[in-house]
Design an enzyme around this catalytic site. Structure first.
Site, PDB file in Angstrom:
ATOM      1  N   HIS A  76       0.833  -1.221   0.000  1.00 46.27           N
ATOM      2  CA  HIS A  76       0.000   0.000   0.000  1.00 46.27           C
ATOM      3  C   HIS A  76       0.866   1.270   0.000  1.00 46.27           C
ATOM      4  O   HIS A  76       0.521   2.268   0.635  1.00 46.27           O
ATOM      5  CB  HIS A  76      -0.946   0.030   1.202  1.00 46.27           C
ATOM      6  CG  HIS A  76      -1.966  -1.073   1.210  1.00 46.27           C
ATOM      7  ND1 HIS A  76      -3.230  -0.928   0.682  1.00 46.27           N
ATOM      8  CD2 HIS A  76      -1.916  -2.342   1.673  1.00 46.27           C
ATOM      9  CE1 HIS A  76      -3.908  -2.058   0.840  1.00 46.27           C
ATOM     10  NE2 HIS A  76      -3.133  -2.933   1.429  1.00 46.27           N
ATOM     11  N   ASN A 148     -10.356  -2.781   2.497  1.00 46.19           N
ATOM     12  CA  ASN A 148     -10.056  -2.778   1.061  1.00 46.19           C
ATOM     13  C   ASN A 148     -11.336  -2.535   0.278  1.00 46.19           C
ATOM     14  O   ASN A 148     -12.430  -2.533   0.845  1.00 46.19           O
ATOM     15  CB  ASN A 148      -9.483  -4.139   0.641  1.00 46.19           C
ATOM     16  CG  ASN A 148      -7.998  -4.280   0.962  1.00 46.19           C
ATOM     17  OD1 ASN A 148      -7.292  -3.288   1.125  1.00 46.19           O
ATOM     18  ND2 ASN A 148      -7.538  -5.510   1.036  1.00 46.19           N
ATOM     19  N   HIS A 340      -3.852   0.940  12.114  1.00 49.24           N
ATOM     20  CA  HIS A 340      -3.623  -0.309  12.848  1.00 49.24           C
ATOM     21  C   HIS A 340      -4.983  -0.906  13.225  1.00 49.24           C
ATOM     22  O   HIS A 340      -5.766  -0.243  13.922  1.00 49.24           O
ATOM     23  CB  HIS A 340      -2.803   0.019  14.106  1.00 49.24           C
ATOM     24  CG  HIS A 340      -2.656  -1.128  15.057  1.00 49.24           C
ATOM     25  ND1 HIS A 340      -2.605  -2.454  14.652  1.00 49.24           N
ATOM     26  CD2 HIS A 340      -2.526  -1.148  16.416  1.00 49.24           C
ATOM     27  CE1 HIS A 340      -2.476  -3.218  15.704  1.00 49.24           C
ATOM     28  NE2 HIS A 340      -2.428  -2.461  16.779  1.00 49.24           N
ATOM     29  N   TYR A 363       0.921  -4.306  12.232  1.00 46.75           N
ATOM     30  CA  TYR A 363       0.834  -2.878  11.897  1.00 46.75           C
ATOM     31  C   TYR A 363       1.669  -1.978  12.804  1.00 46.75           C
ATOM     32  O   TYR A 363       2.341  -1.063  12.345  1.00 46.75           O
ATOM     33  CB  TYR A 363      -0.637  -2.427  11.858  1.00 46.75           C
ATOM     34  CG  TYR A 363      -1.344  -2.935  10.623  1.00 46.75           C
ATOM     35  CD1 TYR A 363      -1.632  -4.282  10.476  1.00 46.75           C
ATOM     36  CD2 TYR A 363      -1.699  -2.088   9.582  1.00 46.75           C
ATOM     37  CE1 TYR A 363      -2.253  -4.771   9.345  1.00 46.75           C
ATOM     38  CE2 TYR A 363      -2.327  -2.564   8.443  1.00 46.75           C
ATOM     39  CZ  TYR A 363      -2.610  -3.910   8.328  1.00 46.75           C
ATOM     40  OH  TYR A 363      -3.225  -4.390   7.204  1.00 46.75           O
TER      41      TYR A 363
HETATM   42 FE1  HDD Z   1      -2.564  -4.745   5.515  1.00 45.31          FE
HETATM   43  C1  HDD Z   1      -1.096  -1.737   5.169  1.00 45.31           C
HETATM   44  C2  HDD Z   1      -5.518  -3.460   4.307  1.00 45.31           C
HETATM   45  C3  HDD Z   1      -3.967  -7.886   5.548  1.00 45.31           C
HETATM   46  C4  HDD Z   1       0.216  -5.954   6.933  1.00 45.31           C
HETATM   47  N1  HDD Z   1      -3.176  -2.961   4.858  1.00 45.31           N
HETATM   48  C5  HDD Z   1      -2.419  -1.839   4.801  1.00 45.31           C
HETATM   49  C6  HDD Z   1      -3.206  -0.746   4.298  1.00 45.31           C
HETATM   50  C7  HDD Z   1      -4.447  -1.237   4.053  1.00 45.31           C
HETATM   51  C8  HDD Z   1      -4.429  -2.632   4.409  1.00 45.31           C
HETATM   52  C9  HDD Z   1      -5.624  -0.468   3.508  1.00 45.31           C
HETATM   53  C10 HDD Z   1      -2.701   0.656   4.057  1.00 45.31           C
HETATM   54  C11 HDD Z   1      -2.971   1.539   5.233  1.00 45.31           C
HETATM   55  C12 HDD Z   1      -2.507   2.933   4.929  1.00 45.31           C
HETATM   56  O1  HDD Z   1      -3.104   3.562   4.049  1.00 45.31           O
HETATM   57  O2  HDD Z   1      -1.542   3.371   5.564  1.00 45.31           O
HETATM   58  N2  HDD Z   1      -4.347  -5.538   4.966  1.00 45.31           N
HETATM   59  C13 HDD Z   1      -5.454  -4.820   4.592  1.00 45.31           C
HETATM   60  C14 HDD Z   1      -6.601  -5.705   4.543  1.00 45.31           C
HETATM   61  C15 HDD Z   1      -6.157  -6.942   4.871  1.00 45.31           C
HETATM   62  C16 HDD Z   1      -4.749  -6.829   5.151  1.00 45.31           C
HETATM   63  C17 HDD Z   1      -7.999  -5.275   4.182  1.00 45.31           C
HETATM   64  C18 HDD Z   1      -6.915  -8.230   4.990  1.00 45.31           C
HETATM   65  C19 HDD Z   1      -8.181  -8.296   5.171  1.00 45.31           C
HETATM   66  N3  HDD Z   1      -1.971  -6.600   6.089  1.00 45.31           N
HETATM   67  C20 HDD Z   1      -2.705  -7.746   6.055  1.00 45.31           C
HETATM   68  C21 HDD Z   1      -1.952  -8.811   6.675  1.00 45.31           C
HETATM   69  C22 HDD Z   1      -0.765  -8.264   7.088  1.00 45.31           C
HETATM   70  C23 HDD Z   1      -0.797  -6.877   6.706  1.00 45.31           C
HETATM   71  C24 HDD Z   1      -2.433 -10.235   6.833  1.00 45.31           C
HETATM   72  C25 HDD Z   1       0.403  -8.903   7.780  1.00 45.31           C
HETATM   73  C26 HDD Z   1       0.442 -10.092   8.263  1.00 45.31           C
HETATM   74  N4  HDD Z   1      -0.724  -3.997   5.909  1.00 45.31           N
HETATM   75  C27 HDD Z   1       0.241  -4.670   6.556  1.00 45.31           C
HETATM   76  C28 HDD Z   1       1.444  -3.816   6.883  1.00 45.31           C
HETATM   77  C29 HDD Z   1       1.001  -2.434   6.326  1.00 45.31           C
HETATM   78  C30 HDD Z   1      -0.360  -2.726   5.738  1.00 45.31           C
HETATM   79  C31 HDD Z   1       2.732  -4.345   6.416  1.00 45.31           C
HETATM   80  C32 HDD Z   1       1.954  -1.721   5.394  1.00 45.31           C
HETATM   81  C33 HDD Z   1       2.031  -0.311   5.868  1.00 45.31           C
HETATM   82  C34 HDD Z   1       1.273  -0.296   7.098  1.00 45.31           C
HETATM   83  O3  HDD Z   1       0.817  -1.542   7.394  1.00 45.31           O
HETATM   84  O4  HDD Z   1       1.070   0.663   7.806  1.00 45.31           O
HETATM   85  O5  HDD Z   1       1.667  -3.786   8.245  1.00 45.31           O
END
Ligand code: HDD
Length: 705
Positions: A76, A148, A340, A363
């Site tokens: 993202h 999402n 988060h 997160y």
């Molecule tokens: Fe995630 C970012 C949505 C599963 C780990 N995720 C992130 C963002 C969105 C989502 C919208 C961007 C937030 C922003 O604008 O800063 N993610 C989802 C949805 C998921 C999902 C809807 C499943 C239903 N994500 C998911 C899993 C993991 C992560 C299973 C880790 C095991 N996601 C992350 C992250 C991010 C992230 C690596 C990257 C930047 C952040 O968190 O802040 O931690």
């Protein structure tokens, strides 16, 4: 006495007001506030001599510049944000005690939309899932709904997240392709890992190329728990419903926009807000009984690869969100915002969905790397609007000046503060983890049996789409797999398609020049859920972009009337003329034939047939890459190209007082859906009527077999 909060004391918090957040009109200073009189020349030993190490201003300026970038989000990374407010209808209060869901309560929000796979500088209109993350600054703390635009996810257990992300990211050797799923490693993973078929089907559909962030649904994906004031709990799934409807680009637009306007979605959001066409969504919940099974109509509510059709559980609306302010500074707000799923408020809790459980760990962890330490919640965009009185201390980038000597609990030296909510401070309800019976179980690595069905909802989704949407899905799979070099990957994904729908599989196999395999599992006869289709309906057209083709000799009155009528209907008119400057009514030209491209406009009104200067004609033909039909000799080929593309993309084209044979002259049918000959008075009304159904759907060929 409790430790003072930044707001309460007015002293110990970050002293933002002392900082030059808007330095215009004041003298330049160093970071220490010393006024400067020259920032254009380094301090040298004579005008042609070497630069002196003692130039402290130079060193500060360059050193700070060297550290301006922070690590981009691992997923993202590319996003766009906006501020707004959430107004509660009060209907959620029946099942949820959260204060921000009480009737009429208005809560400030910040929303960040994003793509998933690409890096920060990648293009907006790639085929991908879109993030839809909302930060509610409630009076009971921050609530983040990190969702999402697709209600199901790739994987069921968060332990697989690095796998799916590694597969979709560019190949590690050459770091290509950027922001694309159309490559071997992605399809290798999802064809091996069939639980990903549900999510891939959704983003091979038109949902993968939204027309605008303003026209996307949002989903919390997981099932959450809501707690009523009397302690009873319900299971819920969150939905955002856009007022403008759910609409998508066609593939040609997505491809062209990637090159012609890589900021297509970011610009669209910002310009709509700037023009006062504030995007709106209603928040709703599907509500389920919180029983021990946590199943609904055979659907496992803890499986994030499944969704519950609205036909089975209608979405109950609980509030409305309006985005009405663009960020003042991209980095400070959109880049530094930290979401988060564990930012919860009293009344909302998590479930045992194994994807959500891992997210709860990931997160915070990622923000520590991305934002340089554990104090990221002190950044202005992340700062809760509720008073903060934690016992977290010190760490990198600490901006609070905490008072007191006993940041531990219990203590007797700082007056026993902070109290636990419910002891001394009874005003704000505390967060209570919902007590839950955890069945006696064997510690193991595994899934419930109900997680094993990877296909039936995928079949249901595909078959519930309209024929034109199904055609787009066929084309999307054909394109994506056509870009895979590995035949075993293509064949394995074809096998997955055979297990979803034989017709879909045959169509894609035909494009790939491969035999269509037979299903190796039983393809279920599923109930349809037409609510997943985007087709049909009439929608508000606020902020839709209307191209008005005019020339420098188009009468002022005509331009004035067209622009006024467009504004009246909430459209955003862009005046397009052969070259820049002003038109007869004094309006500045917004786009020229050199800078305009079809993707910018939702519809086009042709108020002037533009011809090129005679000596540039041949050259322009070559540049526009268009073969002008014989009737179009007098027209600028770039106008012909623009209109032909708009036609292919299903856009309304309305001509005002043009020659009878205008459409034929440019190689379009003399008459056809969405091709209108209008008067100056009727042109905008005609366009608006066509725009309300988003696109002239009748233009698209529907295969008969
Ligand atoms: Fe995630 C970012 C949505 C599963 C780990 N995720 C992130 C963002 C969105 C989502 C919208 C961007 C937030 C922003 O604008 O800063 N993610 C989802 C949805 C998921 C999902 C809807 C499943 C239903 N994500 C998911 C899993 C993991 C992560 C299973 C880790 C095991 N996601 C992350 C992250 C991010 C992230 C690596 C990257 C930047 C952040 O968190 O802040 O931690």
């Amino acid at each position: 006495m409790s430790t003072p909060t930044p707001e309460a004391s007015g002293e110990s918090g970050p002293k933002q007001s002392a900082r030059p957040t808007h330095p215009q009109g004041t003298a330049l200073t160093t970071s220490q506030g010393t006024p400067l009189r020259d920032t254009d020349h380094s301090l040298k030993a004579g005008p042609r001599g070497p630069i002196l190490l003692q130039d402290h201003h130079l060193r500060e300026k360059i050193t700070h510049f060297d550290h301006e970038r922070i690590p981009e989000r691992v997923v993202h990374a590319r996003g766009a944000g906006a501020h707004g407010r959430f107004i509660s209808y009060g209907t959620g209060s029946r099942i949820c005690s959260a204060g921000f869901l009480a009737e009429g309560v208005e809560t400030p929000v910040f929303v960040r939309f994003s793509t998933v796979a690409g890096s920060r500088g990648s293009a907006d209109t790639v085929r991908d899932t879109r993030g839809f993350a909302t930060k509610f600054y409630t009076e009971e703390g921050v609530f983040d709904l990190v969702g999402n635009n697709i209600p199901v996810f790739f994987i069921q257990d968060g332990i697989k997240f690095p796998d799916v992300v590694h597969s979709v990211k560019p190949h590690p050797d050459l770091e290509i392709p950027q922001a694309q799923s159309a490559h071997d490693t992605f399809w290798d993973f999802v064809s091996e890992h069939t639980q990903a078929q549900a999510h891939t089907m959704w983003f091979m559909s038109d949902r993968g190329i939204p027309r605008s962030y303003r026209m996307m649904e949002g989903f919390g994906v997981h099932t959450f728990k809501m707690v009523a004031p009397d302690g009873t709990t319900s299971l819920v799934k969150f939905h955002w419903k856009p007022r403008l409807g759910v609409h998508s680009l066609v593939w040609e637009e997505a491809l062209l926009a990637n090159g012609a306007d890589p900021d297509f979605h970011r610009r669209d959001l910002a310009e709509a807000i700037k023009a006062g066409a504030f995007p709106e969504w209603e928040l709703g919940v599907q509500v389920f009984e919180d029983n021990e099974e946590q199943m609904f109509e055979g659907i496992d509510l803890l499986d994030p690869t499944k969704f519950v059709p609205e036909e089975l559980a209608p979405v109950q609306l609980i509030g409305k969100m309006v985005l009405d302010r663009n960020p003042a500074n991209y980095f400070a707000e959109t880049e530094q915002v930290a979401f988060h799923p564990g930012h919860l408020v009293p009344g909302i809790d998590v479930t045992n969905d194994p994807l959500l459980q891992v997210r709860l760990f990931s997160y915070i962890d990622t923000q520590i790397t991305r934002l340089g330490g554990p104090n990221f919640s002190q950044l202005p965009i992340n700062l809760p609007h509720a008073p903060v009185n934690d016992m977290l201390r010190d760490g990198m980038h600490q901006t609070y000046v905490h008072e007191g000597i006993a940041p531990y609990h219990p203590n007797s030296l700082d007056g026993g503060c902070p109290f636990m909510a419910g002891e001394g401070d009874n005003i704000r309800p505390p967060f209570i983890d919902v007590p839950e019976h955890v069945a006696e179980a064997l510690k193991e690595r595994g899934n419930p049996v109900s997680f094993e069905d990877h296909f039936s909802q995928v079949t249901m989704f595909y078959r519930s789409l309209d024929t034109q949407e199904q055609l787009h899905v066929q084309q999307a799979y054909s394109f994506e797999l056509g870009k895979c070099a590995s035949e075993q990957v293509r064949k394995r994904q074809l096998q997955a398609l055979a297990n979803i729908d034989a017709g879909l599989c045959a169509a894609v196999a035909h494009e790939l020049g491969l035999p269509a395999p037979e299903a190796d599992t039983e393809v279920p006869e599923s109930e349809l859920c037409p609510s997943v289709s985007q087709m049909g309906g009439m929608w508000p057209i606020d902020g839709r972009v209307l191209g008005i083709v005019a020339s420098h000799s188009t009468p002022a009155k005509a331009i004035e009337l067209l622009v006024a009528n467009a504004n009246l209907r909430g459209l955003k008119p862009l005046l397009l003329a052969p070259t820049g400057g002003s038109l007869a009514d004094g309006s500045p030209v917004d786009r020229t034939l050199l800078t305009a491209r079809s993707i910018e406009f939702d519809a086009i009104v042709v108020a002037a047939a533009l011809s090129p200067a005679p000596d540039s004609r041949v050259d322009l033909d070559a540049k526009a890459g268009v073969i002008r039909p014989p009737g179009a000799e007098e027209l600028d080929p770039r106008l012909v190209l623009l209109l032909q593309e708009a036609y292919r993309q299903g856009k309304a084209i309305v001509t005002v007082e043009q020659d009878e044979g205008f459409f034929e002259d440019i190689g379009l049918p003399a008459m056809g859906p969405g091709l209108v000959k209008a008067t100056i008075e009727s042109a905008i009304q005609d366009t608006a009527t066509l725009l309300a159904s988003h696109r002239v759907w009748e233009r698209f060929d529907i295969p008969t077999s």
